[in-house]
Write a protein that holds these residues in place. Sequence first.
Motif: not given
Length: 128
Positions: A69-75, A77-82, A95-98, A113-115
């Motif tokens: 979800h963090l990488l592919h839906v919210r966009g 980076t790997v470092e940001g997701a970590r 946090e609610a996903p944008a 995208v989630e749908a």
Amino acid sequence: MSDFSERSDGGKSAGAMLAIGELADRIGVPTHVLRYWETRFPQLRPLQRSGRRRYYRTEDVALAERIHHLLHVRGFTVEGARKALSEPNGAARSEAPAPIGVPAANGAQAIPVEALVALRQRLAAALG
């Protein structure tokens, strides 16, 4: 009932562990992506049985879905997701996903995208 047992309808029981291929199909990424995530996210540690086969527990599945979800839906980076995953008190989870959408071909309302991911999972389950 063992962790590897199948339900009579062909699906896994709620607490069953998933093989790497099953998890990859469930979240819509290739198996090599899951193996890569294991090197970048120290929290993601599936069980490794004989022949180095990976089995993901319920908490591993939830974490892999969160990483996806963090990488592919919210966009992220790997470092940001970590960083988001390491925030105290699960701040990243609250946090609610944008809303991100894919524009429809005719210019109508965007499709989230989630749908689309959920639809892909339902179709794969129906066909698989």
